[in-house]
Design an enzyme around this catalytic site. Structure first.
Site, PDB file in Angstrom:
ATOM      1  N   CYS A   3       5.457   0.262   7.371  1.00  0.00           N
ATOM      2  CA  CYS A   3       5.129   1.356   6.452  1.00  0.00           C
ATOM      3  C   CYS A   3       6.380   1.692   5.650  1.00  0.00           C
ATOM      4  O   CYS A   3       7.477   1.759   6.221  1.00  0.00           O
ATOM      5  CB  CYS A   3       4.679   2.574   7.250  1.00  0.00           C
ATOM      6  SG  CYS A   3       4.284   4.013   6.240  1.00  0.00           S
ATOM      7  N   LEU A   4       6.209   1.919   4.352  1.00  0.00           N
ATOM      8  CA  LEU A   4       7.362   2.258   3.516  1.00  0.00           C
ATOM      9  C   LEU A   4       8.017   3.570   3.966  1.00  0.00           C
ATOM     10  O   LEU A   4       9.194   3.786   3.687  1.00  0.00           O
ATOM     11  CB  LEU A   4       6.945   2.342   2.044  1.00  0.00           C
ATOM     12  CG  LEU A   4       6.603   0.994   1.392  1.00  0.00           C
ATOM     13  CD1 LEU A   4       5.968   1.201   0.022  1.00  0.00           C
ATOM     14  CD2 LEU A   4       7.846   0.111   1.271  1.00  0.00           C
ATOM     15  N   HIS A  42      -2.886   8.026   6.270  1.00  0.00           N
ATOM     16  CA  HIS A  42      -1.834   8.867   5.674  1.00  0.00           C
ATOM     17  C   HIS A  42      -2.421  10.174   5.136  1.00  0.00           C
ATOM     18  O   HIS A  42      -1.766  11.224   5.182  1.00  0.00           O
ATOM     19  CB  HIS A  42      -1.150   8.145   4.511  1.00  0.00           C
ATOM     20  CG  HIS A  42      -0.034   7.228   4.924  1.00  0.00           C
ATOM     21  ND1 HIS A  42       1.125   7.693   5.503  1.00  0.00           N
ATOM     22  CD2 HIS A  42       0.112   5.884   4.825  1.00  0.00           C
ATOM     23  CE1 HIS A  42       1.939   6.662   5.739  1.00  0.00           C
ATOM     24  NE2 HIS A  42       1.344   5.549   5.343  1.00  0.00           N
ATOM     25  N   GLY A  51       0.826  -1.196   0.000  1.00  0.00           N
ATOM     26  CA  GLY A  51       0.000   0.000   0.000  1.00  0.00           C
ATOM     27  C   GLY A  51       0.860   1.244   0.000  1.00  0.00           C
ATOM     28  O   GLY A  51       1.983   1.226   0.521  1.00  0.00           O
ATOM     29  N   HIS A  59      -4.955   1.992   7.140  1.00  0.00           N
ATOM     30  CA  HIS A  59      -3.587   2.519   7.225  1.00  0.00           C
ATOM     31  C   HIS A  59      -3.365   3.606   6.161  1.00  0.00           C
ATOM     32  O   HIS A  59      -2.803   4.666   6.457  1.00  0.00           O
ATOM     33  CB  HIS A  59      -2.606   1.350   7.044  1.00  0.00           C
ATOM     34  CG  HIS A  59      -1.159   1.732   7.014  1.00  0.00           C
ATOM     35  ND1 HIS A  59      -0.259   1.329   7.994  1.00  0.00           N
ATOM     36  CD2 HIS A  59      -0.429   2.463   6.131  1.00  0.00           C
ATOM     37  CE1 HIS A  59       0.942   1.809   7.697  1.00  0.00           C
ATOM     38  NE2 HIS A  59       0.863   2.498   6.569  1.00  0.00           N
ATOM     39  N   GLU A  60      -3.793   3.338   4.923  1.00  0.00           N
ATOM     40  CA  GLU A  60      -3.547   4.299   3.828  1.00  0.00           C
ATOM     41  C   GLU A  60      -4.410   5.545   3.973  1.00  0.00           C
ATOM     42  O   GLU A  60      -3.946   6.657   3.707  1.00  0.00           O
ATOM     43  CB  GLU A  60      -3.761   3.635   2.458  1.00  0.00           C
ATOM     44  CG  GLU A  60      -2.850   2.446   2.157  1.00  0.00           C
ATOM     45  CD  GLU A  60      -1.372   2.706   2.423  1.00  0.00           C
ATOM     46  OE1 GLU A  60      -0.924   3.860   2.310  1.00  0.00           O
ATOM     47  OE2 GLU A  60      -0.659   1.739   2.763  1.00  0.00           O
ATOM     48  N   GLN A  81       3.132  10.108   0.717  1.00  0.00           N
ATOM     49  CA  GLN A  81       4.415   9.400   0.889  1.00  0.00           C
ATOM     50  C   GLN A  81       5.375   9.669  -0.270  1.00  0.00           C
ATOM     51  O   GLN A  81       6.572   9.429  -0.141  1.00  0.00           O
ATOM     52  CB  GLN A  81       4.183   7.886   1.019  1.00  0.00           C
ATOM     53  CG  GLN A  81       3.442   7.490   2.290  1.00  0.00           C
ATOM     54  CD  GLN A  81       3.266   5.994   2.376  1.00  0.00           C
ATOM     55  OE1 GLN A  81       2.299   5.458   1.844  1.00  0.00           O
ATOM     56  NE2 GLN A  81       4.198   5.310   3.018  1.00  0.00           N
TER      57      GLN A  81
END
Ligand code: QAP
Ligand code: CO
Length: 171
Positions: A93-94, A139, A46, A135-136, A51
């Site tokens: 998370c990236l 963001h 994701g 989660h996304e 990000q």
């Protein structure tokens, strides 16, 4: 198509609230493609537009796993319209590389969103996909998974993450 570079905690842009998408144009489709390529390249499951430094309400998700055919969801202006149950699974998370922690989420959610053509869609999900949606969408509100940790766990995170990043610089 192009891979975008991913911003890392504690980058201030990751704390900003993203703006709704209003024009469903070629530039938007291009950004969505770049984000998918960036996510698959990492690999990740994701990615949200902030990000990669774009403060707009765009997320991409693919939780299908290696064994299954790809299942890419590109969601504009996504929101949770139904939710039930609770779970607490490990997340990463990236934008917070090499750190993982358990986070409380809803088990099952329905996400309403617009696709790249601006058409209203809905998708019901449970398990990993439901967690990814929550989660996304976080963001887009400037919230990272580590913001859900208790004050004690969050201070442990800060220390551990500092060390991890120092090790990275030395390597
Ligand atoms: C969000 O996370 C998510 O630390 C997507 O070194 C998290 O793709 C969805 C990743 C939990 C569902 C459940 C993280 C890759 C990827 C790292 C990711 C790393 C390399 C995270
Ligand atoms: Co993330």
């Amino acid at each position: 198509m192009a891979v975008r570079s991913i911003l890392h905690y504690p980058e201030p842009l990751l704390k900003q609230i993203s703006k709704p998408v209003t024009s469903f144009d070629v530039a938007l489709k291009q950004l969505a493609e770049d984000m998918a390529e960036t996510m698959y390249g990492e690999p990740g499951i994701g990615l949200a537009a902030p990000q990669v430094g774009e403060l707009i309400r765009l997320i991409v998700i693919d939780c299908s796993g290696k064994e299954n055919p790809p299942d890419l969801i590109v969601a504009l202006n996504p929101r949770i319209v139904a939710k039930e149950g609770s779970c607490c699974e490990e997340e990463g998370c990236l934008s917070v590389p090499e750190f993982y922690a358990n986070v409380h989420r809803y088990t099952k959610v329905t996400m309403a969103y617009q696709d790249v053509d601006g058409i209203e869609q809905q998708r019901e999900a449970e398990g990993l996909l439901a967690v990814a949606m929550q989660h996304e969408i976080d963001h887009l509100q400037g919230i990272l998974f580590v913001d859900h940790l208790s004050p004690l766990k969050k201070s442990m995170f800060r220390k551990k993450y500092k060390k991890l990043m120092q090790q990275r610089e030395e390597a």
